[in-house]
Enzyme design. Structure first.
Site, mmCIF file in Angstrom:
data_model
loop_
_atom_site.group_PDB
_atom_site.id
_atom_site.type_symbol
_atom_site.label_atom_id
_atom_site.label_comp_id
_atom_site.label_asym_id
_atom_site.label_seq_id
_atom_site.Cartn_x
_atom_site.Cartn_y
_atom_site.Cartn_z
ATOM 1 N N GLU A 82 -1.775 8.078 -6.697
ATOM 2 C CA GLU A 82 -1.835 9.059 -7.786
ATOM 3 C C GLU A 82 -1.871 10.482 -7.230
ATOM 4 O O GLU A 82 -1.286 11.395 -7.815
ATOM 5 C CB GLU A 82 -3.044 8.784 -8.685
ATOM 6 N N ILE B 290 -8.015 4.701 -0.376
ATOM 7 C CA ILE B 290 -7.746 3.701 -1.410
ATOM 8 C C ILE B 290 -6.281 3.802 -1.815
ATOM 9 O O ILE B 290 -5.735 4.904 -1.944
ATOM 10 C CB ILE B 290 -8.659 3.895 -2.638
ATOM 11 N N SER B 291 -5.657 2.659 -2.069
ATOM 12 C CA SER B 291 -4.218 2.640 -2.333
ATOM 13 C C SER B 291 -3.843 3.394 -3.595
ATOM 14 O O SER B 291 -2.915 4.218 -3.587
ATOM 15 C CB SER B 291 -3.722 1.194 -2.413
ATOM 16 N N ASP B 292 -4.537 3.125 -4.708
ATOM 17 C CA ASP B 292 -4.123 3.785 -5.954
ATOM 18 C C ASP B 292 -4.539 5.253 -5.986
ATOM 19 O O ASP B 292 -3.830 6.082 -6.570
ATOM 20 C CB ASP B 292 -4.640 3.041 -7.187
ATOM 21 N N CYS B 293 -5.647 5.612 -5.339
ATOM 22 C CA CYS B 293 -6.024 7.031 -5.254
ATOM 23 C C CYS B 293 -4.996 7.798 -4.440
ATOM 24 O O CYS B 293 -4.578 8.906 -4.820
ATOM 25 C CB CYS B 293 -7.402 7.173 -4.628
#
Length: 800
Positions: free
Chosen positions: A529, A523-526
């Site tokens: 972060e 996943i991009s935001d995982c």
């Protein structure tokens, strides 16, 4: 042979333990006595456990969290504490609908006792907020937070909230004759406790724990209770009768949304002819067709993929006496008199969030009346057979590449059911069964099904950044080391096998998932972060936080992030957007919004921008031009989607405070400031205008549904919303203009802290697909720590 779970005299409410019921709905609690508590059920939460011939793992089950019944576990004192927590929740369940993860905290608090805490800080006026007060509050918070960190470095917690997940599991297990085998009586009792605890005053159940009653929630949860052994007159104070009354009063089960129609058809309490078609033949279309399922958002296609297999097979479980009884209980007219063709498009007003446009009615009618009759008969049935064979191959590919966890709980259960329909004795079905536990979570309100197999990696990445922000390494260094280890161990190290285009998968080598490496979906935001967190940790002493992750693995992550960016500069979640928003016209769900394609959003875009910018700062020579272009385009996208009032809509958190935090951080990271950016100025003005008189922020989930900023009832502050707003304003330089705003917000967080050093669980704070809320229980600790840490260091000054 397939037999009902209970029959005859065994189908009695008394068959279930009293643990399956909450306290009286009139508010009276059960009396606690020592003899009763000795019989109280005890459970234990275990980490990293697995094994046996039907399970596989890529990293020794890191992140796996499972609850197990322990008949001999717990002292009398511990059992008293558990029963007290259950009763307190039941007494207050209409006013406070979210559990506080008391059972987990009791167990981990015993296993990881906290060091002595400084006295709790009480601040009456914002002028009394001092460095000493904030430092003391942070030390208390960090010492408590260390007690609930798992041995492998993640922080476990509740990720429930939706009320339509567990019914699908129970129905599938009942239809496959596996319910008793997979879920023992102790699990069934706790599931019943949860369902009764979240029944609304009017007798119905909502889409999620804080929602108004819906036909979807009410029918599925009523049916689940019946399958788990409750009679028509069962439950405390007529709970079952109230549930059935709500269903019939609001139109009966013919008005349940399409996902509910599907599950009732699997059970045998609804006819397949009352469903709009889910033709598996769509998977045979060439990819250039704009509505090919491979172009859809992965969660959407991975749900409708197994649905199309089960629909194509017209699978229905055995028609037991209980199923036949439910046919009489759920409808206002006799079952054999129902107009199933008319029922296809019926949906209760309480459920209707996304009404079908007229083009859908034409499409479904054409498929139902013309295409489906053809596919059910030779020679077109040969095409149906080929389509089903194609679909089941994709089902198996998903299972094998997620260690049978699957991308989410809905398709997990559907894939498992597909495997049984294909072959009840198959190895694939046997491999699914032990992974059911990965989705079950227990709290004082009962046993629920999580919206994923957990939020382990996501929470650990945020937590690491929050701990670093405090600059109190003497308190949190050992926690950071464990978190660093968890993040490192759960990076995805290989792409999925085979031709990724054939399986409609994106590259994944170097990315991070939401939960665990075994789950495996990047996943991009995982990824963003996690990359931010490990880059922060690489700047700290390795003897304190562990050795840095190798440079090559960081480069792999950057490669994935750059591949995610869309032509408009924005980032979606799992993949690049593969089609256009017009495809939402065929969203068949009625209940959820924006599900068909992978939409770009401010959170994913900002997170990716921040991550590649942090990487560029540490490694300026690596793909410098590409990263600079990525940052510029992402910044422009964030500015373009800002709303007229200065806010950004948050797609995954409640709601405008969440989106605006990401929006501001993205622009600041890209080099913008309050002085040179109209967008940041408008965003700050939005946050200042929505600050409550008490000094905090408190946003209702109604904001997500209606896309209009809405305060919590009675203008109550919420510690997580308050922390998000603080973090946004601090990074936008609010302290240089008027720090009073931040002092007042800090007072809210300081005074909210509990005696234990924990922070209270407040209203639900997560969302997906606009209309369904989900719990991010770790946020109650992460974000107050993060906000107070940055406030201490950037606003008050770094003195101890």
């Amino acid at each position: 042979s397939c037999v009902p779970l209970f029959s005859g005299e065994h189908l009695r409410t008394s068959r279930l333990s009293s643990a399956a019921f909450p306290a009286s709905s009139s508010g009276g609690a059960l009396q606690i006595g020592a003899s009763q508590v000795v019989r109280c059920k005890m459970w234990s939460l275990k980490f990293g456990e697995g094994g046996g011939p039907w399970m596989k793992t890529l990293n020794n089950y890191s992140g796996r969290q499972t609850w197990h019944y322990d008949p001999e576990g717990g002292s009398l004192e511990e059992r008293l504490a558990v029963e007290k927590a259950r009763q307190e929740f039941a007494e207050k369940r209409f006013a406070k609908k979210h559990s506080a993860d008391v059972l987990m905290r009791l167990q981990l608090g015993k296993e990881n006792p906290s060091p002595s805490l400084p006295a709790k800080v009480e601040v009456e006026q914002y002028g009394d907020v001092t460095v000493e007060a904030i430092t003391t509050t942070l030390r208390r918070a960090l010492r408590f937070y260390s007690t609930i960190q798992a041995s492998d470095g993640h922080w476990p917690g509740d990720y429930g909230g939706p009320l339509f997940l567990m019914p699908g599991l129970v129905i599938a297990l009942y239809a496959t004759c596996s319910l008793n085998t997979v879920l023992s009586e102790d699990y069934r009792n706790e599931i019943c406790r949860y369902i009764f605890n979240h029944q609304n005053k009017d007798g119905g159940w909502g889409l999620h724990i804080e929602g108004h009653s819906t036909m979807f929630g009410s029918v599925l949860n009523y049916v689940t209770l019946r399958l788990l052994g409750h009679e028509l007159d069962g439950g405390k104070n007529g709970s079952m009768e109230k549930g059935r009354s709500w269903i019939l009063k609001h139109g009966g089960a013919t008005t349940i949304p399409s996902w509910g129609k599907f599950w009732l058809s699997v059970l045998g309490t609804y006819e397949w002819s009352g469903n709009n078609p889910l033709p598996p033949e769509i998977w045979l279309l060439p990819y250039f067709v704009p509505f090919h399922p491979g172009r859809m958002w992965c969660h959407c296609r991975m749900v409708y993929l197994p649905m199309s297999y089960i629909y194509g097979k017209r699978f229905t479980g055995k028609l037991t006496d209980l199923v036949l009884s439910l046919r009489k209980e759920l409808f206002n007219i006799p079952y054999d008199e129902i107009d199933w063709d008319k029922a296809r498009n019926q949906c209760a007003s309480e459920d209707l969030y996304y009404p079908h446009p007229w083009i859908q009615d034409i499409l479904w009618a054409s498929l139902h009346k013309i295409a489906e009759p053809l596919f059910m008969h030779w020679p077109a049935s040969l095409v149906r057979r080929r389509a089903l064979a194609t679909v089941i191959k994709h089902v198996h590919y998903e299972d094998e590449n997620s260690c049978y966890i699957c991308i989410g709980p809905v398709n997990k259960v559907l894939n498992m059911l597909c495997c049984w329909v294909e072959d009840p004795a198959s190895e694939s079905f046997k491999r699914h069964l032990p992974r059911i536990l990965d989705y079950l979570w227990l709290a004082e309100d009962g046993m629920k099904m999580k919206g994923y197999n957990g939020s382990q990696l996501w929470d650990a990445s945020f937590a690491a950044q929050a701990l670093v922000a405090t600059e109190l390494l003497d308190e949190c260094g050992f926690m950071l080391k464990k978190a660093h280890s968890y993040i490192e161990n759960n990076q995805i190290l290989e792409d999925c096998p085979g031709d990724l285009k054939h399986w409609y998968r994106h590259i994944s080598k170097g990315a991070w998932p939401f939960s665990s490496r075994d789950h495996g979906w990047p996943i991009s935001d995982c990824s963003s972060e996690a990359l931010k967190a490990v880059l922060m940790l690489s700047a700290l002493p390795p003897e304190v936080v562990g050795k840095p992750i190798p440079f090559k693995r960081l480069c792999d992550c950057v490669n994935v992030l750059l591949s995610y960016q869309n032509a408009d500069g924005g980032f979606a979640t799992y993949e690049q957007a593969r089609s256009s928003p017009w495809l939402e016209l065929i969203n068949p769900s009625e209940t959820f919004g924006d599900i068909v394609i992978d939409y770009v959003c401010v959170e994913c875009t900002s997170a990716a921008l921040q991550a590649v910018a942090a990487f560029r700062k540490s490694y300026p020579e690596h793909r410098c031009e590409e990263i600079s272009s990525c940052i510029s385009r992402a910044r422009n996208f964030i500015e373009c989607i800002q709303l007229p009032d200065g806010s950004w809509y948050g797609s995954w958190g409640v709601c405008f405070t969440y989106g605006t935090w990401f929006g501001i951080l993205g622009l600041v990271t890209a080099g913008k400031t309050y002085d040179n950016s109209k967008a940041i100025q408008r965003a700050c003005n939005f946050l200042l205008s929505s600050q409550l008189p008490c000094g905090g922020w408190g946003e209702s989930y109604i904001s997500s549904q209606k896309k209009v900023y809405t305060n919590l009832e009675r203008n109550r502050p919420h510690i997580v919303n308050t922390a998000w707003a603080m973090l946004a304003l601090i990074n936008a330089g609010q302290a240089q203009r008027d720090a009073t705003v931040l002092h007042r917000a800090a007072l809210i967080l300081v005074n909210a802290q509990l005696e234990s050093g924990d922070f209270p669980q407040e209203e639900i704070i997560g969302v997906f697909n606009r209309n369904c809320m989900i719990s991010y229980s770790a946020y109650r600790n992460i974000f107050p720590i993060w906000a107070l840490g940055e406030y201490r260091c950037k606003v008050l000054g770094n003195s101890t």
